[in-house]
Design an enzyme around this catalytic site. Structure first.
Site, PDB file in Angstrom:
ATOM      1  N   GLY A  12       0.824  -1.213   0.000  1.00 44.50           N
ATOM      2  CA  GLY A  12       0.000   0.000   0.000  1.00 44.50           C
ATOM      3  C   GLY A  12       0.850   1.251   0.000  1.00 44.50           C
ATOM      4  O   GLY A  12       1.704   1.419   0.870  1.00 44.50           O
ATOM      5  N   GLY A  14      -0.317   4.447   0.278  1.00 48.58           N
ATOM      6  CA  GLY A  14      -1.101   5.597   0.754  1.00 48.58           C
ATOM      7  C   GLY A  14      -0.308   6.334   1.824  1.00 48.58           C
ATOM      8  O   GLY A  14       0.929   6.293   1.846  1.00 48.58           O
ATOM      9  N   ALA A  16       0.016   5.798   5.116  1.00 50.04           N
ATOM     10  CA  ALA A  16       0.774   4.960   6.045  1.00 50.04           C
ATOM     11  C   ALA A  16       1.951   4.290   5.339  1.00 50.04           C
ATOM     12  O   ALA A  16       3.081   4.310   5.835  1.00 50.04           O
ATOM     13  CB  ALA A  16      -0.159   3.905   6.655  1.00 50.04           C
ATOM     14  N   VAL A  83      -2.393  -6.610  -4.683  1.00 49.96           N
ATOM     15  CA  VAL A  83      -2.244  -7.723  -3.739  1.00 49.96           C
ATOM     16  C   VAL A  83      -3.549  -8.522  -3.753  1.00 49.96           C
ATOM     17  O   VAL A  83      -4.640  -7.949  -3.666  1.00 49.96           O
ATOM     18  CB  VAL A  83      -1.973  -7.183  -2.313  1.00 49.96           C
ATOM     19  CG1 VAL A  83      -1.906  -8.324  -1.306  1.00 49.96           C
ATOM     20  CG2 VAL A  83      -0.694  -6.357  -2.286  1.00 49.96           C
ATOM     21  N   GLU A 170     -17.445  17.864   3.997  1.00 46.87           N
ATOM     22  CA  GLU A 170     -16.410  18.423   3.112  1.00 46.87           C
ATOM     23  C   GLU A 170     -16.873  18.374   1.651  1.00 46.87           C
ATOM     24  O   GLU A 170     -16.632  19.311   0.882  1.00 46.87           O
ATOM     25  CB  GLU A 170     -15.097  17.642   3.287  1.00 46.87           C
ATOM     26  CG  GLU A 170     -14.420  17.911   4.628  1.00 46.87           C
ATOM     27  CD  GLU A 170     -12.915  17.726   4.579  1.00 46.87           C
ATOM     28  OE1 GLU A 170     -12.460  16.726   3.980  1.00 46.87           O
ATOM     29  OE2 GLU A 170     -12.197  18.582   5.123  1.00 46.87           O
ATOM     30  N   ASP A 300      -5.649   2.605   7.923  1.00 44.10           N
ATOM     31  CA  ASP A 300      -7.067   2.273   8.084  1.00 44.10           C
ATOM     32  C   ASP A 300      -7.342   0.780   8.262  1.00 44.10           C
ATOM     33  O   ASP A 300      -8.482   0.399   8.534  1.00 44.10           O
ATOM     34  CB  ASP A 300      -7.867   2.810   6.881  1.00 44.10           C
ATOM     35  CG  ASP A 300      -8.222   4.276   7.065  1.00 44.10           C
ATOM     36  OD1 ASP A 300      -7.500   4.971   7.806  1.00 44.10           O
ATOM     37  OD2 ASP A 300      -9.207   4.738   6.462  1.00 44.10           O
ATOM     38  N   ALA A 319      -5.903  10.239   8.167  1.00 42.91           N
ATOM     39  CA  ALA A 319      -4.607  10.360   7.495  1.00 42.91           C
ATOM     40  C   ALA A 319      -3.536  10.777   8.506  1.00 42.91           C
ATOM     41  O   ALA A 319      -2.387  10.339   8.436  1.00 42.91           O
ATOM     42  CB  ALA A 319      -4.707  11.391   6.375  1.00 42.91           C
ATOM     43  N   LYS A 379      -6.120  24.198   6.551  1.00 37.48           N
ATOM     44  CA  LYS A 379      -6.348  22.960   5.798  1.00 37.48           C
ATOM     45  C   LYS A 379      -5.328  22.856   4.656  1.00 37.48           C
ATOM     46  O   LYS A 379      -4.781  21.777   4.390  1.00 37.48           O
ATOM     47  CB  LYS A 379      -7.779  22.978   5.237  1.00 37.48           C
ATOM     48  CG  LYS A 379      -8.188  21.713   4.553  1.00 37.48           C
ATOM     49  CD  LYS A 379      -8.545  20.645   5.541  1.00 37.48           C
ATOM     50  CE  LYS A 379      -9.082  19.419   4.873  1.00 37.48           C
ATOM     51  NZ  LYS A 379      -9.502  18.427   5.842  1.00 37.48           N
TER      52      LYS A 379
HETATM   53  C1  LIG Z   1     -13.005  12.274   1.036  1.00 36.16           C
HETATM   54  C2  LIG Z   1     -12.151  11.964   2.248  1.00 36.16           C
HETATM   55  C3  LIG Z   1     -11.641  13.009   3.009  1.00 36.16           C
HETATM   56  C4  LIG Z   1     -10.839  12.731   4.116  1.00 36.16           C
HETATM   57  N1  LIG Z   1     -10.338  13.775   4.839  1.00 36.16           N
HETATM   58  C5  LIG Z   1      -9.494  13.547   5.853  1.00 36.16           C
HETATM   59  C6  LIG Z   1      -8.904  14.634   6.568  1.00 36.16           C
HETATM   60  O1  LIG Z   1      -9.190  15.802   6.280  1.00 36.16           O
HETATM   61  N2  LIG Z   1      -8.030  14.347   7.547  1.00 36.16           N
HETATM   62  C7  LIG Z   1      -7.684  13.064   7.875  1.00 36.16           C
HETATM   63  O2  LIG Z   1      -6.836  12.865   8.762  1.00 36.16           O
HETATM   64  N3  LIG Z   1      -8.226  12.001   7.230  1.00 36.16           N
HETATM   65  C8  LIG Z   1      -9.141  12.209   6.233  1.00 36.16           C
HETATM   66  N4  LIG Z   1      -9.687  11.147   5.552  1.00 36.16           N
HETATM   67  C9  LIG Z   1      -9.337   9.777   5.962  1.00 36.16           C
HETATM   68  C10 LIG Z   1      -8.021   9.371   5.312  1.00 36.16           C
HETATM   69  O3  LIG Z   1      -8.071   9.574   3.918  1.00 36.16           O
HETATM   70  C11 LIG Z   1      -7.678   7.912   5.606  1.00 36.16           C
HETATM   71  O4  LIG Z   1      -7.745   7.699   6.997  1.00 36.16           O
HETATM   72  C12 LIG Z   1      -6.253   7.602   5.093  1.00 36.16           C
HETATM   73  O5  LIG Z   1      -6.239   7.678   3.679  1.00 36.16           O
HETATM   74  C13 LIG Z   1      -5.757   6.232   5.531  1.00 36.16           C
HETATM   75  O6  LIG Z   1      -4.459   6.044   5.053  1.00 36.16           O
HETATM   76  P1  LIG Z   1      -3.944   4.603   4.585  1.00 36.16           P
HETATM   77  O7  LIG Z   1      -2.521   4.760   4.222  1.00 36.16           O
HETATM   78  O8  LIG Z   1      -4.334   3.603   5.597  1.00 36.16           O
HETATM   79  O9  LIG Z   1      -4.829   4.266   3.308  1.00 36.16           O
HETATM   80  P2  LIG Z   1      -4.876   4.933   1.859  1.00 36.16           P
HETATM   81  O10 LIG Z   1      -4.434   6.326   1.890  1.00 36.16           O
HETATM   82  O11 LIG Z   1      -6.243   4.620   1.364  1.00 36.16           O
HETATM   83  O12 LIG Z   1      -3.823   4.077   1.022  1.00 36.16           O
HETATM   84  C14 LIG Z   1      -4.026   2.726   0.730  1.00 36.16           C
HETATM   85  C15 LIG Z   1      -3.235   2.384  -0.520  1.00 36.16           C
HETATM   86  O13 LIG Z   1      -3.305   0.983  -0.752  1.00 36.16           O
HETATM   87  C16 LIG Z   1      -3.592   0.743  -2.119  1.00 36.16           C
HETATM   88  N5  LIG Z   1      -4.284  -0.544  -2.226  1.00 36.16           N
HETATM   89  C17 LIG Z   1      -5.524  -0.861  -1.796  1.00 36.16           C
HETATM   90  N6  LIG Z   1      -5.800  -2.145  -2.060  1.00 36.16           N
HETATM   91  C18 LIG Z   1      -4.713  -2.648  -2.679  1.00 36.16           C
HETATM   92  C19 LIG Z   1      -4.375  -3.939  -3.189  1.00 36.16           C
HETATM   93  N7  LIG Z   1      -5.211  -4.973  -3.113  1.00 36.16           N
HETATM   94  N8  LIG Z   1      -3.163  -4.099  -3.753  1.00 36.16           N
HETATM   95  C20 LIG Z   1      -2.287  -3.073  -3.829  1.00 36.16           C
HETATM   96  N9  LIG Z   1      -2.547  -1.845  -3.370  1.00 36.16           N
HETATM   97  C21 LIG Z   1      -3.748  -1.633  -2.798  1.00 36.16           C
HETATM   98  C22 LIG Z   1      -4.469   1.919  -2.522  1.00 36.16           C
HETATM   99  O14 LIG Z   1      -4.471   2.100  -3.918  1.00 36.16           O
HETATM  100  C23 LIG Z   1      -3.782   3.063  -1.773  1.00 36.16           C
HETATM  101  O15 LIG Z   1      -2.720   3.588  -2.527  1.00 36.16           O
HETATM  102  C24 LIG Z   1     -10.535  11.391   4.467  1.00 36.16           C
HETATM  103  C25 LIG Z   1     -11.050  10.345   3.684  1.00 36.16           C
HETATM  104  C26 LIG Z   1     -11.860  10.620   2.592  1.00 36.16           C
HETATM  105  C27 LIG Z   1     -12.410   9.491   1.768  1.00 36.16           C
END
Ligand SMILES: Cc1cc2nc3c(=O)[nH]c(=O)nc-3n(C[C@H](O)[C@H](O)[C@H](O)COP(=O)(O)OP(=O)(O)OC[C@H]3O[C@@H](n4cnc5c(N)ncnc54)[C@H](O)[C@@H]3O)c2cc1C
Length: 403
Positions: A12, A14, A16, A83, A170, A300, A319, A379
């Site tokens: 991933g 993202g 994290a 994955v 938002e 997440d 995030a 922001k």
């Molecule tokens: C519209 C919106 C607004 C938000 N605003 C805020 C905010 O203002 N402040 C805040 O703190 N949080 C906010 N959040 C929450 C925040 O976006 C998430 O908590 C954060 O993205 C989690 O990070 P992560 O690294 O766990 O996952 P992600 O950022 O979702 O990254 C996961 C990654 O894994 C990849 N992936 C998924 N499945 C697979 C697979 N099977 N194989 C390979 N790769 C894969 C995805 O493509 C992605 O690149 C918001 C969420 C949304 C939807």
């Protein structure tokens, strides 16, 4: 100091996952470890900007950058692949590009939409969980507004947002900016547009004090948004939502239906680990999985507890915490390679800002309440800082929101 050359696999790219990688590449040398990052796409997207793409206030490319731009290819191998399975006992991950073995695994596969079993929601509503879904929501609205000129159907100009939580609010904020522009483009009287937000709970945005919530609601109502709070959605169908109001079921009609009220961790988690609830697994204080001290779950897909014992609750998945979890994981991996004890994670909550379109917002930052343009500026600082931390000043300059 000498390390064994261990295979580290990060799943991933993202918030994290990229924080883990960017900190690992600062802490480790090529001799220390064989590091691989796997992400579904060749690019990283800012999940926290997706509501802007869905509303049409920014193009989706604006919130993305190639992962190879932030990966030090001398130290990290990046593989764009999906994955498909994690075999924890065999220390092996399956992808659509082949299998990968690991000594240390970091699972950071993010979130998916969750409709809580509401009948018809998955079939009839758009979601905002990745660039594809955000673009689809945007295209649907644009298509229906264009169609209105020939159909004259009021449902084409009705937008129904399921959920008055953080993402819903938002998104509504962005719509108050993009919809008047869309009306101008298609020569539609903007007074004919109906934007309705349905929220099951009696109170919106529980993370903010009442006066800030009132500010946000008034701001959006002044710009034409109608709120139906304390109104559970019973089902979704091709005409919109069926809701329960005054003990009666009512149909709210709209051709533009977007569900923003629920997310869960990646469903690969249930398929791969025991004790997973809604795609999230409880992690130990050092962020590994019980019984597997070589597997970290962060972002997440993790339930990170705010203490120990019966009263302990998971921190909300954001995030902000995802980035800190990534940094901490890199630190613990480096300690492990150095044969030192891992350290427990401590969350540093800096606050939250909820935007109301590009020029307004509400927030609690370092315990202080902010609203209006100040919140909107804060922001932009937060959005830009996430890019700065991973990609450095050049990327923050080209992709950030401060210029
Ligand atoms: C519209 C919106 C607004 C938000 N605003 C805020 C905010 O203002 N402040 C805040 O703190 N949080 C906010 N959040 C929450 C925040 O976006 C998430 O908590 C954060 O993205 C989690 O990070 P992560 O690294 O766990 O996952 P992600 O950022 O979702 O990254 C996961 C990654 O894994 C990849 N992936 C998924 N499945 C697979 C697979 N099977 N194989 C390979 N790769 C894969 C995805 O493509 C992605 O690149 C918001 C969420 C949304 C939807």
């Amino acid at each position: 100091m000498s390390f064994e050359r261990q295979k580290i696999l990060v799943l991933g790219g993202g918030y994290a996952g990229l924080q883990t990688i960017s900190n690992l590449q600062k802490k480790l040398s090529f001799q220390d470890a064989d590091i691989t990052l796997i992400n579904r796409d060749e690019y990283h997207y800012e999940s926290t900007w997706l509501h802007e793409t869905a509303a049409g206030t920014i193009d989706w490319e604006r919130g993305t950058y190639p992962i190879n731009k932030v990966v030090d290819t001398q130290k990290v191998k990046f593989v764009p692949a999906a994955v498909t399975a994690i075999h924890k006992d065999e220390q092996r991950v399956e992808t659509n590009q082949g299998d990968f073995e690991y000594d240390i695994l970091v699972v950071a596969l993010g979130f998916e939409s969750e409709s809580f079993g509401i009948d018809g929601m998955d079939e009839h509503a758009h979601t905002i969980v990745d660039p594809e879904t955000a673009i689809a929501a945007r295209q649907e609205i644009e298509k229906n507004f264009a169609n209105y000129r020939s159909s004259g159907d009021e449902k084409d100009l009705s937008i129904l947002v399921g959920g008055g939580g953080f993402t819903g609010v938002e998104f509504l904020g962005e719509l108050t900016v993009s919809i008047p522009e869309l009306c101008e483009r298609y020569a539609i009287d903007k007074n004919k547009v109906k934007i309705t937000c349905v929220e099951a709970m009696p109170n919106m945005l529980p993370m903010f004090p009442e006066n800030l919530v009132d500010y946000a609601v008034n701001y959006l109502e002044d710009r034409g948004v109608e709120f139906k709070v304390g109104t559970p959605i019973i089902s979704a169908n091709e005409d919109g939502f069926v809701v329960k109001a005054d003990d009666e079921e009512q149909q709210i009609e709209a051709n533009n239906v977007i569900w923003t009220a629920g997310v869960r961790g990646n469903s690969l988690m249930e398929a791969s680990f025991d004790g997973v609830k809604r795609g999230r697994i409880v992690v130990t204080p050092d962020l590994t999985i019980e019984g597997y001290d070589n597997i970290y779950a962060i972002g997440d897909v993790a339930a990170v507890m705010n203490g120990e014992g019966e009263d302990a609750r998971p921190y909300p998945t954001t995030a902000q915490i995802a980035m800190q979890l990534g940094q901490h994981t890199a630190k613990n991996i480096a300690l492990t390679l150095n044969k030192e004890r891992r350290v427990p994670f401590e969350y540093d909550d800096k606050g939250t800002v909820c935007s109301l379109g590009p020029n307004d917002g509400i927030g609690l930052v370092f315990g202080r309440e902010i609203k209006g343009r100040k919140a909107a500026f804060m922001k932009r600082v937060i959005d830009s800082r996430a890019i700065l931390q991973v990609g450095g000043p050049m990327l923050a300059y080209s992709k950030g929101k401060l210029l």
